[in-house]
Design a protein around this motif. Structure first.
Motif, PDB file in Angstrom:
ATOM      1  N   VAL A   7       0.862  -1.184   0.000  1.00  0.00           N
ATOM      2  CA  VAL A   7       0.000   0.000   0.000  1.00  0.00           C
ATOM      3  C   VAL A   7       0.895   1.231   0.000  1.00  0.00           C
ATOM      4  O   VAL A   7       1.825   1.321   0.803  1.00  0.00           O
ATOM      5  N   LEU A   8       0.635   2.145  -0.919  1.00  0.00           N
ATOM      6  CA  LEU A   8       1.504   3.317  -1.031  1.00  0.00           C
ATOM      7  C   LEU A   8       0.653   4.570  -1.182  1.00  0.00           C
ATOM      8  O   LEU A   8      -0.275   4.605  -1.979  1.00  0.00           O
ATOM      9  N   THR A   9       0.982   5.564  -0.368  1.00  0.00           N
ATOM     10  CA  THR A   9       0.294   6.838  -0.528  1.00  0.00           C
ATOM     11  C   THR A   9       1.202   7.950  -0.025  1.00  0.00           C
ATOM     12  O   THR A   9       2.321   7.677   0.423  1.00  0.00           O
ATOM     13  N   GLY A  10       0.750   9.174  -0.146  1.00  0.00           N
ATOM     14  CA  GLY A  10       1.624  10.254   0.277  1.00  0.00           C
ATOM     15  C   GLY A  10       0.925  11.590   0.283  1.00  0.00           C
ATOM     16  O   GLY A  10      -0.243  11.707  -0.071  1.00  0.00           O
ATOM     17  N   ASP A  11       1.684  12.587   0.703  1.00  0.00           N
ATOM     18  CA  ASP A  11       1.150  13.939   0.817  1.00  0.00           C
ATOM     19  C   ASP A  11       2.218  14.937   0.416  1.00  0.00           C
ATOM     20  O   ASP A  11       3.405  14.697   0.611  1.00  0.00           O
ATOM     21  N   LEU A  40       4.827   5.480   2.877  1.00  0.00           N
ATOM     22  CA  LEU A  40       4.290   6.834   2.995  1.00  0.00           C
ATOM     23  C   LEU A  40       5.278   7.842   2.430  1.00  0.00           C
ATOM     24  O   LEU A  40       6.364   8.067   2.974  1.00  0.00           O
ATOM     25  N   LEU A  41       4.871   8.418   1.329  1.00  0.00           N
ATOM     26  CA  LEU A  41       5.718   9.338   0.585  1.00  0.00           C
ATOM     27  C   LEU A  41       5.576  10.772   1.085  1.00  0.00           C
ATOM     28  O   LEU A  41       4.466  11.248   1.301  1.00  0.00           O
ATOM     29  N   VAL A  42       6.706  11.431   1.251  1.00  0.00           N
ATOM     30  CA  VAL A  42       6.696  12.874   1.477  1.00  0.00           C
ATOM     31  C   VAL A  42       6.964  13.501   0.105  1.00  0.00           C
ATOM     32  O   VAL A  42       8.096  13.514  -0.379  1.00  0.00           O
ATOM     33  N   ALA A  43       5.895  13.968  -0.528  1.00  0.00           N
ATOM     34  CA  ALA A  43       5.964  14.375  -1.941  1.00  0.00           C
ATOM     35  C   ALA A  43       6.421  15.824  -2.065  1.00  0.00           C
ATOM     36  O   ALA A  43       5.667  16.709  -2.464  1.00  0.00           O
ATOM     37  N   ASN A  44       7.698  16.043  -1.733  1.00  0.00           N
ATOM     38  CA  ASN A  44       8.164  17.432  -1.708  1.00  0.00           C
ATOM     39  C   ASN A  44       8.435  17.998  -3.097  1.00  0.00           C
ATOM     40  O   ASN A  44       8.428  19.214  -3.280  1.00  0.00           O
ATOM     41  N   LEU A  45       8.636  17.120  -4.108  1.00  0.00           N
ATOM     42  CA  LEU A  45       8.734  17.661  -5.472  1.00  0.00           C
ATOM     43  C   LEU A  45       7.358  18.123  -5.938  1.00  0.00           C
ATOM     44  O   LEU A  45       7.216  19.188  -6.562  1.00  0.00           O
ATOM     45  N   HIS A  46       6.346  17.343  -5.613  1.00  0.00           N
ATOM     46  CA  HIS A  46       4.989  17.753  -5.964  1.00  0.00           C
ATOM     47  C   HIS A  46       4.606  19.074  -5.297  1.00  0.00           C
ATOM     48  O   HIS A  46       3.837  19.858  -5.848  1.00  0.00           O
ATOM     49  N   ALA A  47       5.164  19.313  -4.111  1.00  0.00           N
ATOM     50  CA  ALA A  47       4.845  20.564  -3.413  1.00  0.00           C
ATOM     51  C   ALA A  47       5.321  21.773  -4.226  1.00  0.00           C
ATOM     52  O   ALA A  47       4.769  22.864  -4.119  1.00  0.00           O
ATOM     53  N   VAL A 129       2.991  17.941 -15.677  1.00  0.00           N
ATOM     54  CA  VAL A 129       3.401  16.530 -15.544  1.00  0.00           C
ATOM     55  C   VAL A 129       3.171  15.967 -14.129  1.00  0.00           C
ATOM     56  O   VAL A 129       3.570  14.845 -13.839  1.00  0.00           O
ATOM     57  N   TYR A 130       2.492  16.741 -13.307  1.00  0.00           N
ATOM     58  CA  TYR A 130       2.177  16.279 -11.943  1.00  0.00           C
ATOM     59  C   TYR A 130       1.693  14.826 -11.920  1.00  0.00           C
ATOM     60  O   TYR A 130       2.244  13.990 -11.183  1.00  0.00           O
ATOM     61  N   PRO A 131       0.672  14.489 -12.746  1.00  0.00           N
ATOM     62  CA  PRO A 131       0.168  13.108 -12.654  1.00  0.00           C
ATOM     63  C   PRO A 131       1.166  12.065 -13.146  1.00  0.00           C
ATOM     64  O   PRO A 131       1.104  10.905 -12.729  1.00  0.00           O
ATOM     65  N   VAL A 145      -2.182  -1.072  -3.920  1.00  0.00           N
ATOM     66  CA  VAL A 145      -3.308  -0.274  -3.446  1.00  0.00           C
ATOM     67  C   VAL A 145      -2.820   1.132  -3.092  1.00  0.00           C
ATOM     68  O   VAL A 145      -1.775   1.297  -2.471  1.00  0.00           O
ATOM     69  N   VAL A 146      -3.592   2.135  -3.512  1.00  0.00           N
ATOM     70  CA  VAL A 146      -3.219   3.521  -3.256  1.00  0.00           C
ATOM     71  C   VAL A 146      -4.399   4.252  -2.600  1.00  0.00           C
ATOM     72  O   VAL A 146      -5.357   4.624  -3.268  1.00  0.00           O
ATOM     73  N   PRO A 147      -4.329   4.439  -1.265  1.00  0.00           N
ATOM     74  CA  PRO A 147      -5.398   5.180  -0.599  1.00  0.00           C
ATOM     75  C   PRO A 147      -5.251   6.676  -0.886  1.00  0.00           C
ATOM     76  O   PRO A 147      -4.202   7.247  -0.625  1.00  0.00           O
ATOM     77  N   VAL A 148      -6.290   7.259  -1.463  1.00  0.00           N
ATOM     78  CA  VAL A 148      -6.260   8.705  -1.763  1.00  0.00           C
ATOM     79  C   VAL A 148      -7.646   9.296  -1.571  1.00  0.00           C
ATOM     80  O   VAL A 148      -8.644   8.590  -1.544  1.00  0.00           O
ATOM     81  N   GLY A 149      -7.684  10.614  -1.487  1.00  0.00           N
ATOM     82  CA  GLY A 149      -8.966  11.318  -1.409  1.00  0.00           C
ATOM     83  C   GLY A 149      -9.649  11.326  -2.769  1.00  0.00           C
ATOM     84  O   GLY A 149      -9.017  11.055  -3.798  1.00  0.00           O
ATOM     85  N   SER A 154      -8.729  11.148 -10.584  1.00  0.00           N
ATOM     86  CA  SER A 154      -8.261  11.231 -11.973  1.00  0.00           C
ATOM     87  C   SER A 154      -6.754  10.971 -12.074  1.00  0.00           C
ATOM     88  O   SER A 154      -6.263  10.451 -13.071  1.00  0.00           O
ATOM     89  N   HIS A 155      -6.027  11.336 -11.023  1.00  0.00           N
ATOM     90  CA  HIS A 155      -4.591  11.028 -11.018  1.00  0.00           C
ATOM     91  C   HIS A 155      -4.356   9.518 -10.980  1.00  0.00           C
ATOM     92  O   HIS A 155      -3.467   8.989 -11.647  1.00  0.00           O
ATOM     93  N   LEU A 156      -5.182   8.843 -10.200  1.00  0.00           N
ATOM     94  CA  LEU A 156      -5.046   7.389 -10.097  1.00  0.00           C
ATOM     95  C   LEU A 156      -5.402   6.712 -11.420  1.00  0.00           C
ATOM     96  O   LEU A 156      -4.758   5.747 -11.837  1.00  0.00           O
TER      97      LEU A 156
END
Ligand code: TRP
Length: 333
Positions: A7-11, A40-47, A129-131, A145-149, A154-156
């Protein structure tokens, strides 16, 4: 033994987490950590896609990990990792971008929402290119499995399509990741009664708020504007105090009695607010205790993130090698 599901997810690290994060995602992560391999990803590039100002990045990275550990995620069970220190993710992103058309990326509804909400007229390539980068986050870990809001649906979808395209073009290698989206109960309203608790709306209670702050915020909560005098009948539906009591108060029978009393009239807002403040403070107490422990040794946060990032790098290197082999671009291997 059957293989454990990954299971992989992040913020994106953007600041302190609040009760809405707890209800919408942290509770689920805590529940998943025992039976699954949780990343659990710390998505600091996405930030950076919407904010290139990095003045608060270090602090925000620290806070994101600290808040999750304080909330009850166990670093022995979950792997925390820092996106910018797993360079294989960016490399895989470039490769995967060849499988995504420009219109696929620009038609993502979430992108349109971000452009509208943040008033962005001319998005950076990074935002477009975010997605694709998110697909790389997920596929590099071969997540099942990717738990997301809900806002991330659409990203998934795009990540799933990229996985399928890779598999049909170069040979089977990626699991097609499944989204795990919380039911509507996953959304906590804001203090002001708006549909969603959010930092930018300024209607949140932070997991790190102290008892007095929690109480003061609860006292300002939206109730029923027609419940002017104590003896007026009041409405429970849409009344944020009751929405919160339904979620956080373990004594369901007493809440049911309070609702009945409130509907009839004769129960004041201050009484139910005092009760809610006490309930929330009790709920937050174990987190405060863990936070106090963690703050005694701030290096611990860095150690957790370092160890997790190293672990993820091994996985990422192996995935990328396999990708290059499948694509037959591994001439020098
Ligand atoms: N886009 C996600 C969000 O804003 C964060 C994110 C980045 C993510 N990479 C991810 C979530 C990979 C799950 C998997 O909430």
């Amino acid at each position: 033994m059957p293989e454990r599901k990954r299971v992989l997810t992040g913020d994106r690290p953007t600041g302190k987490l609040h009760l809405g994060h707890y209800v919408g995602s942290l509770a689920n992560r805590i529940a998943l950590q025992d039976e699954h391999d949780l990343f659990l990803l710390v998505a600091n590039l996405h930030a950076l896609t919407t904010k290139t100002d990095t003045a608060n990045q270090l602090e925000n990275i620290h806070t994101l990990v600290l808040d999750q550990l304080a909330a009850g995620i166990d670093p022995e069970k979950a792997t925390f990792y820092l996106q910018s220190d797993v360079p294989e993710i960016a490399e895989l992103g470039v490769i995967l971008s060849m499988l995504v058309t420009h219109s696929m990326a620009t038609n993502v509804p979430t992108l349109k929402e971000v452009l509208r909400d943040l008033n962005i007229e001319s998005p950076s390539m990074g935002l477009i290119v975010y997605p694709v980068l998110m697909a790389a986050d997920i596929l590099i870990g071969k997540a099942h499995v990717v738990p997301v809001g809900k806002d991330q649906t659409s990203h998934l979808e795009l990540a799933r399509e990229v996985a399928r395209r890779f598999n049909t073009t170069y040979g089977d290698m990626f699991p097609v990741p499944e989204a795990l989206i919380p039911k509507d109960s996953g959304t906590l309203p804001g203090l002001d009664g708006k549909a969603k608790m959010s930092k930018s709306l300024g209607n949140d209670i932070k997991l790190s708020d102290d008892p007095a702050t929690v109480e003061a915020k609860v006292m300002e909560m939206y109730t029923d504007p027609n419940h002017v005098h104590v003896n007026d009948p009041g409405s429970v539906e849409g009344n944020v105090v009751f929405t919160f009591l339904d979620i956080f108060d373990v004594n369901k029978a007493e809440v049911a009695d309070l609702k009945e009393h409130y509907r009839k009239g004769g129960l004041g807002d201050v009484v139910i607010k005092k009760r809610l403040a006490a309930v929330l403070n009790e709920f937050l107490e174990p987190m405060r205790a863990r936070r106090a422990e963690l703050e005694k040794n701030p290096d611990q946060i860095k150690e957790v993130l370092r160890a997790g990032t190293e672990k993820m790098r091994l996985i990422a290197r192996a995935t990328l090698e396999e990708v290059k082999e499948k694509m037959r671009i591994n001439y020098l291997a």
